[in-house]
Design a protein around this motif. Structure first.
Motif, PDB file in Angstrom:
ATOM      1  N   ASP A 184       0.831  -1.200   0.000  1.00  0.00           N
ATOM      2  CA  ASP A 184       0.000   0.000   0.000  1.00  0.00           C
ATOM      3  C   ASP A 184       0.870   1.256   0.000  1.00  0.00           C
ATOM      4  O   ASP A 184       1.888   1.323   0.701  1.00  0.00           O
ATOM      5  N   VAL A 185       0.433   2.266  -0.745  1.00  0.00           N
ATOM      6  CA  VAL A 185       1.231   3.490  -0.832  1.00  0.00           C
ATOM      7  C   VAL A 185       1.190   4.275   0.473  1.00  0.00           C
ATOM      8  O   VAL A 185       2.157   4.951   0.840  1.00  0.00           O
ATOM      9  N   LEU A 186       0.072   4.202   1.194  1.00  0.00           N
ATOM     10  CA  LEU A 186      -0.071   4.869   2.482  1.00  0.00           C
ATOM     11  C   LEU A 186      -0.922   4.005   3.388  1.00  0.00           C
ATOM     12  O   LEU A 186      -1.686   3.153   2.924  1.00  0.00           O
ATOM     13  N   HIS A 187      -0.797   4.233   4.683  1.00  0.00           N
ATOM     14  CA  HIS A 187      -1.699   3.636   5.662  1.00  0.00           C
ATOM     15  C   HIS A 187      -2.508   4.748   6.315  1.00  0.00           C
ATOM     16  O   HIS A 187      -1.954   5.777   6.710  1.00  0.00           O
ATOM     17  N   LEU A 188      -3.810   4.536   6.397  1.00  0.00           N
ATOM     18  CA  LEU A 188      -4.693   5.481   7.073  1.00  0.00           C
ATOM     19  C   LEU A 188      -4.701   5.138   8.555  1.00  0.00           C
ATOM     20  O   LEU A 188      -5.211   4.099   8.963  1.00  0.00           O
ATOM     21  N   ARG A 189      -4.130   6.019   9.376  1.00  0.00           N
ATOM     22  CA  ARG A 189      -3.992   5.746  10.799  1.00  0.00           C
ATOM     23  C   ARG A 189      -5.141   6.300  11.625  1.00  0.00           C
ATOM     24  O   ARG A 189      -5.443   5.786  12.705  1.00  0.00           O
ATOM     25  N   ALA A 190      -5.782   7.380  11.165  1.00  0.00           N
ATOM     26  CA  ALA A 190      -6.858   7.974  11.955  1.00  0.00           C
ATOM     27  C   ALA A 190      -7.655   8.954  11.104  1.00  0.00           C
ATOM     28  O   ALA A 190      -7.127   9.549  10.159  1.00  0.00           O
ATOM     29  N   VAL A 191      -8.926   9.095  11.447  1.00  0.00           N
ATOM     30  CA  VAL A 191      -9.772  10.166  10.915  1.00  0.00           C
ATOM     31  C   VAL A 191     -10.518  10.762  12.097  1.00  0.00           C
ATOM     32  O   VAL A 191     -11.168  10.039  12.857  1.00  0.00           O
ATOM     33  N   ALA A 192     -10.411  12.067  12.273  1.00  0.00           N
ATOM     34  CA  ALA A 192     -11.141  12.763  13.336  1.00  0.00           C
ATOM     35  C   ALA A 192     -12.024  13.834  12.709  1.00  0.00           C
ATOM     36  O   ALA A 192     -11.610  14.512  11.754  1.00  0.00           O
ATOM     37  N   THR A 193     -13.232  13.986  13.241  1.00  0.00           N
ATOM     38  CA  THR A 193     -14.196  14.932  12.688  1.00  0.00           C
ATOM     39  C   THR A 193     -14.868  15.701  13.812  1.00  0.00           C
ATOM     40  O   THR A 193     -15.128  15.151  14.889  1.00  0.00           O
ATOM     41  N   TYR A 194     -15.135  16.967  13.540  1.00  0.00           N
ATOM     42  CA  TYR A 194     -15.802  17.845  14.509  1.00  0.00           C
ATOM     43  C   TYR A 194     -16.901  18.607  13.768  1.00  0.00           C
ATOM     44  O   TYR A 194     -16.669  19.133  12.675  1.00  0.00           O
ATOM     45  N   ALA A 195     -18.086  18.670  14.354  1.00  0.00           N
ATOM     46  CA  ALA A 195     -19.209  19.381  13.745  1.00  0.00           C
ATOM     47  C   ALA A 195     -19.701  20.489  14.665  1.00  0.00           C
ATOM     48  O   ALA A 195     -19.729  20.332  15.888  1.00  0.00           O
ATOM     49  N   ALA A 196     -20.078  21.609  14.051  1.00  0.00           N
ATOM     50  CA  ALA A 196     -20.652  22.750  14.775  1.00  0.00           C
ATOM     51  C   ALA A 196     -21.977  23.097  14.106  1.00  0.00           C
ATOM     52  O   ALA A 196     -22.019  23.897  13.162  1.00  0.00           O
ATOM     53  N   ALA A 324       7.794  10.507   3.273  1.00  0.00           N
ATOM     54  CA  ALA A 324       8.812   9.475   3.079  1.00  0.00           C
ATOM     55  C   ALA A 324       8.477   8.251   3.925  1.00  0.00           C
ATOM     56  O   ALA A 324       7.721   8.347   4.905  1.00  0.00           O
ATOM     57  N   PRO A 325       8.989   7.079   3.566  1.00  0.00           N
ATOM     58  CA  PRO A 325       8.725   5.871   4.355  1.00  0.00           C
ATOM     59  C   PRO A 325       9.012   6.078   5.839  1.00  0.00           C
ATOM     60  O   PRO A 325      10.058   6.625   6.213  1.00  0.00           O
ATOM     61  N   GLY A 326       8.054   5.675   6.670  1.00  0.00           N
ATOM     62  CA  GLY A 326       8.178   5.835   8.109  1.00  0.00           C
ATOM     63  C   GLY A 326       7.712   7.178   8.623  1.00  0.00           C
ATOM     64  O   GLY A 326       7.672   7.392   9.844  1.00  0.00           O
ATOM     65  N   PHE A 338     -21.345  23.385  10.165  1.00  0.00           N
ATOM     66  CA  PHE A 338     -20.049  23.168   9.548  1.00  0.00           C
ATOM     67  C   PHE A 338     -19.423  21.890  10.080  1.00  0.00           C
ATOM     68  O   PHE A 338     -19.721  21.485  11.199  1.00  0.00           O
ATOM     69  N   THR A 339     -18.533  21.285   9.267  1.00  0.00           N
ATOM     70  CA  THR A 339     -17.830  20.084   9.681  1.00  0.00           C
ATOM     71  C   THR A 339     -16.371  20.188   9.261  1.00  0.00           C
ATOM     72  O   THR A 339     -16.073  20.646   8.154  1.00  0.00           O
ATOM     73  N   TRP A 340     -15.484  19.768  10.143  1.00  0.00           N
ATOM     74  CA  TRP A 340     -14.049  19.748   9.877  1.00  0.00           C
ATOM     75  C   TRP A 340     -13.533  18.316  10.078  1.00  0.00           C
ATOM     76  O   TRP A 340     -13.982  17.618  10.990  1.00  0.00           O
ATOM     77  N   SER A 341     -12.585  17.891   9.248  1.00  0.00           N
ATOM     78  CA  SER A 341     -11.968  16.576   9.411  1.00  0.00           C
ATOM     79  C   SER A 341     -10.462  16.673   9.259  1.00  0.00           C
ATOM     80  O   SER A 341      -9.946  17.555   8.564  1.00  0.00           O
ATOM     81  N   CYS A 342      -9.774  15.740   9.916  1.00  0.00           N
ATOM     82  CA  CYS A 342      -8.330  15.588   9.772  1.00  0.00           C
ATOM     83  C   CYS A 342      -8.010  14.114   9.617  1.00  0.00           C
ATOM     84  O   CYS A 342      -8.425  13.299  10.457  1.00  0.00           O
ATOM     85  N   LEU A 343      -7.311  13.764   8.545  1.00  0.00           N
ATOM     86  CA  LEU A 343      -6.846  12.400   8.319  1.00  0.00           C
ATOM     87  C   LEU A 343      -5.361  12.339   8.651  1.00  0.00           C
ATOM     88  O   LEU A 343      -4.611  13.274   8.341  1.00  0.00           O
ATOM     89  N   VAL A 344      -4.943  11.264   9.272  1.00  0.00           N
ATOM     90  CA  VAL A 344      -3.525  11.002   9.488  1.00  0.00           C
ATOM     91  C   VAL A 344      -3.140   9.814   8.625  1.00  0.00           C
ATOM     92  O   VAL A 344      -3.732   8.737   8.746  1.00  0.00           O
ATOM     93  N   VAL A 345      -2.168  10.027   7.741  1.00  0.00           N
ATOM     94  CA  VAL A 345      -1.679   8.944   6.910  1.00  0.00           C
ATOM     95  C   VAL A 345      -0.186   8.766   7.150  1.00  0.00           C
ATOM     96  O   VAL A 345       0.533   9.716   7.486  1.00  0.00           O
ATOM     97  N   GLU A 346       0.262   7.554   6.979  1.00  0.00           N
ATOM     98  CA  GLU A 346       1.657   7.208   7.209  1.00  0.00           C
ATOM     99  C   GLU A 346       2.161   6.385   6.038  1.00  0.00           C
ATOM    100  O   GLU A 346       1.452   5.511   5.535  1.00  0.00           O
ATOM    101  N   ALA A 347       3.365   6.684   5.585  1.00  0.00           N
ATOM    102  CA  ALA A 347       3.986   5.870   4.541  1.00  0.00           C
ATOM    103  C   ALA A 347       4.659   4.672   5.196  1.00  0.00           C
ATOM    104  O   ALA A 347       5.522   4.849   6.078  1.00  0.00           O
ATOM    105  N   PRO A 348       4.290   3.462   4.829  1.00  0.00           N
ATOM    106  CA  PRO A 348       4.890   2.287   5.483  1.00  0.00           C
ATOM    107  C   PRO A 348       6.380   2.201   5.197  1.00  0.00           C
ATOM    108  O   PRO A 348       6.847   2.564   4.115  1.00  0.00           O
TER     109      PRO A 348
END
Length: 350
Positions: A184-196, A324-326, A338-348
């Motif tokens: 996989d080119v990236l790993h999805l480690r987390a998704v956080a969302t906040y709504a107002a 970069a890897p790691g 309104f809604t805000w999101s943040c994804l955390v991705v990591e290169a294996p």
């Protein structure tokens, strides 16, 4: 979304039409002031012409599926998100996309969270894959997320419908896999969302509820609804909420991923594709105080892609070989509601 076991990103794609809509033309026609042109910071944005939005998604999806070597017939779920009109009044574009791709075993789902729809769809599809039982003979569970928007006349003026945002046309797609694989080119480690939800009025204003689209005024006018909101409430509430929301999704996402905001592995923060002044005034100060990750403004050539900003950000990270890897990156998204999101991705690590 908790990702104790990361979801794999097998491929991500951004498909942009060849046509362009120029800011200079909008200025010459009196639709933009010189100050607006400077504040937006886009010379031009992609214009799909007569190409239907779901077909933009299909083109991006085919690229992502071919790049990842994924058979569309093996997809378990397909989530499609959009902001603006998809071409028919009472119809499911998600089913059309699945049919066009040959994803006959996939569950097609439409996700309507306006500009944050792409990030929301990634979260929902990843959660669906995490909850599903293992596939037959150990086959991974596979999901596809697409977005597509076309902001065409007569109902939408891409340059003057909103403050601080110019709207570009395009399709995006990302192939998700659970469990993640070494390739996989990236790993999805987390998704956080906040709504107002107190801010939903910014896109409703003082307008009455109507029986059909654009019966109150002939084209989408977010400036009118925002003026009504600001006249009633002022700007302080939105400014404070926006800053709080950005910090909140950043903190939640990093906590879930087990990464600190100043961890040297955290290298990049992909911004939403808003106008240059909006990013400079409302996003960059908050992020500079909250993380050492380098902000990446990848939207100068595209403008805001409706529901597609987050996945377009993933696609551009992959195209540039980042992180970069790691190492890890943040991808931000925000939209009406309104809604805000943040994804955390990591290169294996390879």
């Amino acid at each position: 979304m908790l990702t104790t076991h990361p979801v794999g990103i097998a491929a991500a794609a951004l498909w942009l039409p060849e046509g362009r809509s120029a800011a200079a033309d909008a200025f010459g026609a009196g639709r933009l002031r010189a100050r607006d042109v400077r504040d937006l910071g886009h010379e031009s944005v992609p214009d799909a012409g007569a190409t239907a939005p779901p077909d933009l998604a299909v083109r991006a999806a085919r690229t992502a599926l071919e790049t990842s070597g994924t058979d569309p017939g093996e997809l378990d779920v397909l989530g499609h998100a959009w902001m603006y009109y998809q071409g028919h009044d009472l119809w499911s574009p998600a089913h059309y996309i699945a049919r066009s791709l040959g994803a006959r075993a996939a569950l097609p789902v439409g996700v309507q969270q306006v500009c944050n729809g792409g990030a929301a769809a990634v979260d929902l599809v990843a959660a669906h894959l995490a909850a599903a039982p293992p596939g037959p003979a150990g086959r991974p569970r596979l999901g596809l997320v697409t977005t597509a928007d076309r902001f065409g006349e007569p109902g939408f003026d891409r340059w003057a419908a909103d403050y601080g945002v110019a709207y570009g046309d395009g399709g995006t797609a990302v192939v998700l896999r659970r469990p993640a694989a070494a390739g996989d080119v990236l790993h999805l480690r987390a998704v956080a969302t906040y709504a107002a939800t107190d801010l939903e009025e910014m896109h409703r204003g003082a307008d009455p509820f109507m029986p059909a689209a654009r019966t109150h005024r002939p084209r989408v006018d977010m400036r009118a609804t925002k003026r009504a909101y600001l006249s009633a409430h002022g700007a302080d509430q939105f400014t404070a909420t926006n800053e709080h929301a950005i910090r909140t999704v950043l903190e939640r996402a990093l906590r879930t991923a087990g990464i600190g905001p100043r961890d040297p592995r955290l290298r990049h923060a992909v911004l939403p594709r808003f106008g240059a002044r909006t990013l400079r005034d409302s996003w960059l100060p908050v992020l500079s105080e909250s993380t050492t990750a380098q902000p990446l403004d990848l939207g100068r050539e595209t403008g805001h892609l409706g529901a597609g900003d987050a996945i377009a950000g993933l696609a551009e990270l992959v195209r540039q070989g980042l992180p970069a890897p790691g190492e890890a990156a943040l991808v931000f998204s925000a939209g009406a509601g309104f809604t805000w999101s943040c994804l955390v991705v990591e290169a294996p690590a390879r």
